[in-house]
Structures are given as structure tokens and as C-alpha cells.
Design a protein around this motif. Structure first.
Motif, PDB file in Angstrom:
ATOM      1  N   SER A  60     136.795  27.618 -60.104  1.00 23.93           N
ATOM      2  CA  SER A  60     134.976  27.065 -58.966  1.00 23.93           C
ATOM      3  C   SER A  60     134.503  25.907 -59.340  1.00 23.93           C
ATOM      4  O   SER A  60     133.360  25.594 -58.228  1.00 23.93           O
ATOM      5  CB  SER A  60     134.272  28.231 -58.615  1.00 23.93           C
ATOM      6  OG  SER A  60     133.429  28.531 -59.307  1.00 23.93           O
ATOM      7  N   CYS A  61     134.346  25.225 -60.377  1.00 30.46           N
ATOM      8  CA  CYS A  61     133.611  24.130 -60.960  1.00 30.46           C
ATOM      9  C   CYS A  61     134.298  23.442 -61.493  1.00 30.46           C
ATOM     10  O   CYS A  61     135.795  23.326 -61.414  1.00 30.46           O
ATOM     11  CB  CYS A  61     132.583  25.143 -62.332  1.00 30.46           C
ATOM     12  SG  CYS A  61     131.981  26.473 -61.862  1.00 30.46           S
ATOM     13  N   PHE A  87     124.345  29.304 -70.455  1.00 31.68           N
ATOM     14  CA  PHE A  87     123.988  30.884 -70.455  1.00 31.68           C
ATOM     15  C   PHE A  87     126.019  30.555 -70.052  1.00 31.68           C
ATOM     16  O   PHE A  87     126.253  30.656 -69.346  1.00 31.68           O
ATOM     17  CB  PHE A  87     123.625  31.013 -68.798  1.00 31.68           C
ATOM     18  CG  PHE A  87     123.737  31.235 -67.810  1.00 31.68           C
ATOM     19  CD1 PHE A  87     124.902  32.254 -68.211  1.00 31.68           C
ATOM     20  CD2 PHE A  87     123.390  30.224 -66.895  1.00 31.68           C
ATOM     21  CE1 PHE A  87     125.344  32.680 -65.803  1.00 31.68           C
ATOM     22  CE2 PHE A  87     124.340  30.256 -66.155  1.00 31.68           C
ATOM     23  CZ  PHE A  87     124.956  31.321 -65.397  1.00 31.68           C
ATOM     24  N   VAL A  88     126.048  31.900 -71.119  1.00 37.68           N
ATOM     25  CA  VAL A  88     127.260  32.467 -70.974  1.00 37.68           C
ATOM     26  C   VAL A  88     127.782  33.174 -70.154  1.00 37.68           C
ATOM     27  O   VAL A  88     126.552  33.928 -69.201  1.00 37.68           O
ATOM     28  CB  VAL A  88     127.129  33.899 -72.512  1.00 37.68           C
ATOM     29  CG1 VAL A  88     129.105  33.722 -72.369  1.00 37.68           C
ATOM     30  CG2 VAL A  88     127.528  32.555 -73.715  1.00 37.68           C
ATOM     31  N   GLU A  89     128.592  33.069 -68.833  1.00 41.89           N
ATOM     32  CA  GLU A  89     129.100  33.609 -67.860  1.00 41.89           C
ATOM     33  C   GLU A  89     129.816  35.219 -68.543  1.00 41.89           C
ATOM     34  O   GLU A  89     130.884  35.030 -69.163  1.00 41.89           O
ATOM     35  CB  GLU A  89     130.407  33.478 -67.541  1.00 41.89           C
ATOM     36  CG  GLU A  89     130.270  31.972 -66.911  1.00 41.89           C
ATOM     37  CD  GLU A  89     130.992  31.116 -65.828  1.00 41.89           C
ATOM     38  OE1 GLU A  89     132.206  31.583 -65.432  1.00 41.89           O
ATOM     39  OE2 GLU A  89     131.405  29.814 -65.735  1.00 41.89           O
ATOM     40  N   SER A  90     129.205  36.587 -68.709  1.00 45.65           N
ATOM     41  CA  SER A  90     129.489  37.673 -68.493  1.00 45.65           C
ATOM     42  C   SER A  90     130.695  38.322 -68.498  1.00 45.65           C
ATOM     43  O   SER A  90     131.536  39.389 -68.714  1.00 45.65           O
ATOM     44  CB  SER A  90     128.651  39.241 -67.325  1.00 45.65           C
ATOM     45  OG  SER A  90     128.606  38.757 -66.529  1.00 45.65           O
ATOM     46  N   TYR A  91     131.722  37.932 -67.275  1.00 47.84           N
ATOM     47  CA  TYR A  91     133.027  37.930 -66.953  1.00 47.84           C
ATOM     48  C   TYR A  91     133.522  36.955 -66.939  1.00 47.84           C
ATOM     49  O   TYR A  91     135.706  37.238 -67.516  1.00 47.84           O
ATOM     50  CB  TYR A  91     133.054  38.070 -65.299  1.00 47.84           C
ATOM     51  CG  TYR A  91     132.745  36.716 -64.681  1.00 47.84           C
ATOM     52  CD1 TYR A  91     133.408  35.579 -64.673  1.00 47.84           C
ATOM     53  CD2 TYR A  91     131.291  36.033 -64.118  1.00 47.84           C
ATOM     54  CE1 TYR A  91     133.368  34.012 -64.530  1.00 47.84           C
ATOM     55  CE2 TYR A  91     130.880  35.395 -64.001  1.00 47.84           C
ATOM     56  CZ  TYR A  91     132.511  33.898 -63.940  1.00 47.84           C
ATOM     57  OH  TYR A  91     131.309  32.661 -62.737  1.00 47.84           O
ATOM     58  N   SER A  96     130.362  28.855 -70.096  1.00 52.52           N
ATOM     59  CA  SER A  96     129.146  28.967 -69.759  1.00 52.52           C
ATOM     60  C   SER A  96     128.305  27.606 -68.586  1.00 52.52           C
ATOM     61  O   SER A  96     128.674  25.855 -68.443  1.00 52.52           O
ATOM     62  CB  SER A  96     128.420  28.354 -71.149  1.00 52.52           C
ATOM     63  OG  SER A  96     128.401  29.711 -72.198  1.00 52.52           O
ATOM     64  N   MET A  97     127.971  28.336 -67.943  1.00 50.44           N
ATOM     65  CA  MET A  97     127.360  27.132 -66.929  1.00 50.44           C
ATOM     66  C   MET A  97     126.262  26.529 -67.216  1.00 50.44           C
ATOM     67  O   MET A  97     125.413  27.115 -68.064  1.00 50.44           O
ATOM     68  CB  MET A  97     126.796  28.756 -65.532  1.00 50.44           C
ATOM     69  CG  MET A  97     128.142  29.082 -64.835  1.00 50.44           C
ATOM     70  SD  MET A  97     129.416  28.397 -64.500  1.00 50.44           S
ATOM     71  CE  MET A  97     128.557  26.792 -63.243  1.00 50.44           C
ATOM     72  N   MET A  98     125.679  25.077 -66.247  1.00 52.54           N
ATOM     73  CA  MET A  98     124.926  24.587 -66.991  1.00 52.54           C
ATOM     74  C   MET A  98     124.049  24.683 -65.854  1.00 52.54           C
ATOM     75  O   MET A  98     124.033  24.604 -64.538  1.00 52.54           O
ATOM     76  CB  MET A  98     125.355  23.526 -66.717  1.00 52.54           C
ATOM     77  CG  MET A  98     123.685  22.480 -67.102  1.00 52.54           C
ATOM     78  SD  MET A  98     125.107  20.599 -68.141  1.00 52.54           S
ATOM     79  CE  MET A  98     124.730  20.174 -66.396  1.00 52.54           C
ATOM     80  N   LYS A 150     127.312  23.381 -60.572  1.00 44.90           N
ATOM     81  CA  LYS A 150     129.005  24.418 -60.650  1.00 44.90           C
ATOM     82  C   LYS A 150     129.987  23.243 -61.240  1.00 44.90           C
ATOM     83  O   LYS A 150     130.430  22.754 -61.292  1.00 44.90           O
ATOM     84  CB  LYS A 150     129.816  23.276 -59.411  1.00 44.90           C
ATOM     85  CG  LYS A 150     128.555  24.174 -58.171  1.00 44.90           C
ATOM     86  CD  LYS A 150     129.345  23.730 -56.389  1.00 44.90           C
ATOM     87  CE  LYS A 150     128.869  23.953 -54.830  1.00 44.90           C
ATOM     88  NZ  LYS A 150     129.337  23.179 -54.356  1.00 44.90           N
ATOM     89  N   ILE A 151     129.100  22.922 -63.121  1.00 43.83           N
ATOM     90  CA  ILE A 151     129.575  22.364 -63.887  1.00 43.83           C
ATOM     91  C   ILE A 151     129.258  23.486 -65.051  1.00 43.83           C
ATOM     92  O   ILE A 151     128.474  24.227 -65.338  1.00 43.83           O
ATOM     93  CB  ILE A 151     129.278  21.186 -64.412  1.00 43.83           C
ATOM     94  CG1 ILE A 151     128.880  19.946 -63.218  1.00 43.83           C
ATOM     95  CG2 ILE A 151     129.340  20.552 -65.537  1.00 43.83           C
ATOM     96  CD1 ILE A 151     127.808  19.062 -63.877  1.00 43.83           C
TER      97      ILE A 151
END
Length: 185
Positions: A60-61, A87-91, A96-98, A150-151
Motif C-alpha cells: 500500500s505504501c 513506528f513499527v507496524e504490529s502486523y 515502520s510507518m512514518m 503512505k511512506i
């Protein structure tokens, strides 16, 4: 925006009038890996450690390797006054999303441009930011916003990925038989 998937061809009715489709030969026999020379943030070009990008509708990013992403974050902070954190994506713990924070001292988010084999594909902030929300620290005199982008940063992959954020902005043609990919508005 509406998105469509055409199998076995493409429909030129969905390409903007007068727009050009740029075709790129694939760098791999098994994937839609393309030569990506730089990733521009505003007017600054960020060199890529591995100069390839995977065009992938399953992501998606816009995904960037750590070194590139660290440089992008530095440019946003230094040149635009935009503070960003990961932040780290739990799934997906290796990604990590920005998220970015802006206030009245910040400049507007810049245009970003993946440089695919010498062709710049401009993406406005509307193309790579999900939304911005006011924070608890926001006041009448100094509105503070948290913006979800979305990065994302990847700890594992050394190439870039142009996911759905890119697909929502550009018409993408996967031509496996011709061993090429086409992109345009």
C-alpha cells in the motif's frame, strides 16, 4: 479515486488526454523491478544504495530502505521544519510507518519524485499523506497536526517499492510478455 484492474490489456480511456505513458524494461526476469536512480524530496535528490524499485500493487505504501528513509526524514526536518518519527507496524515488524508533525513554523510538505530511469514521477502531498489530525498540544495560536503518511521504512529490503500510493497517482501497465512496465497519468 476509482481504481480498476484490467486483465489481458489496458483501456486508454483511463489515461489523461495528452498524457504520455513511459515504458521501462524490466531489470528482473521474475518481478517488475525497474531502475530507480534517485528519490527526490522537494528539489533535493537522495541517492539510493541499490538503484532499483519494485512496482508492486500488493504493497500500500512507498517503501524505502533505512538509509534512504533516514535521509528523507533529515531533509523534511532541516529544510521544511517537519518532524517525523517511525513506528513499527504490529502486523509487519520489519516495517515502520512514518508519521510527521507540523505546526505554524513548518513549511508545507514537499512534492516527492521517484526517478525511474531518468523520468521523474511527481507525487504531491495529497498522493502520499493519508490524513492530518490535530494533536492535544494544538492551540488557537499554534495549530499542531500529526500527519499519517503512505511512506514506510524497511529494515530488510535494500531496494524501494512503489506500492498503491504510486498506483493511485499513476496509470500502471504490467506488460510481462513485452518484459516492460508502463506508467503515466
Amino acid at each position: 479515486t476509482n481504481n480498476y484492474l484490467f486483465l489481458g490489456g489496458y483501456d486508454t480511456n483511463y489515461i489523461l488526454a495528452g498524457a504520455k505513458i513511459f515504458y521501462f524494461n524490466l531489470a528482473s526476469t521474475m518481478t517488475y523491478m525497474l531502475p530507480m536512480k534517485t528519490f527526490e524530496v522537494g528539489v533535493l535528490a537522495v541517492e539510493l544504495p541499490r538503484q532499483e524499485a519494485l512496482v508492486d500493487s500488493g504493497n500500500s505504501c512507498i517503501t524505502l530502505p533505512r538509509w534512504t528513509m533516514t535521509t528523507v526524514r533529515t531533509i523534511l526536518d532541516r529544510d521544511y521544519g517537519i518532524k517525523c518519527e517511525f513506528f513499527v507496524e504490529s502486523y509487519a515488524p520489519r516495517f515502520s510507518m512514518m508519521d510527521c508533525f507540523i505546526d505554524k513554523k513548518s513549511k508545507e510538505f514537499p512534492t516527492i519524485r521517484p526517478n525511474i530511469n531518468g523520468v521523474l514521477f511527481s507525487m504531491s502531498p495529497a498522493d502520499y499523506i493519508y490524513e492530518c489530525q490535530e494533536t492535544k498540544e494544538s492551540t488557537k495560536d499554534n495549530r499542531k497536526l500529526k500527519c499519517y503518511t503512505k511512506i514506510e521504512l524497511s529494515e530488510d529490503i535494500k531496494y524501494s517499492v512503489l506500492g498503491m500510493a504510486f498506483h493511485h497517482t499513476y496509470y500502471v501497465i504490467y506488460d510481462f510478455e513485452g518484459r516492460r512496465e508502463g506508467s503515466g497519468k
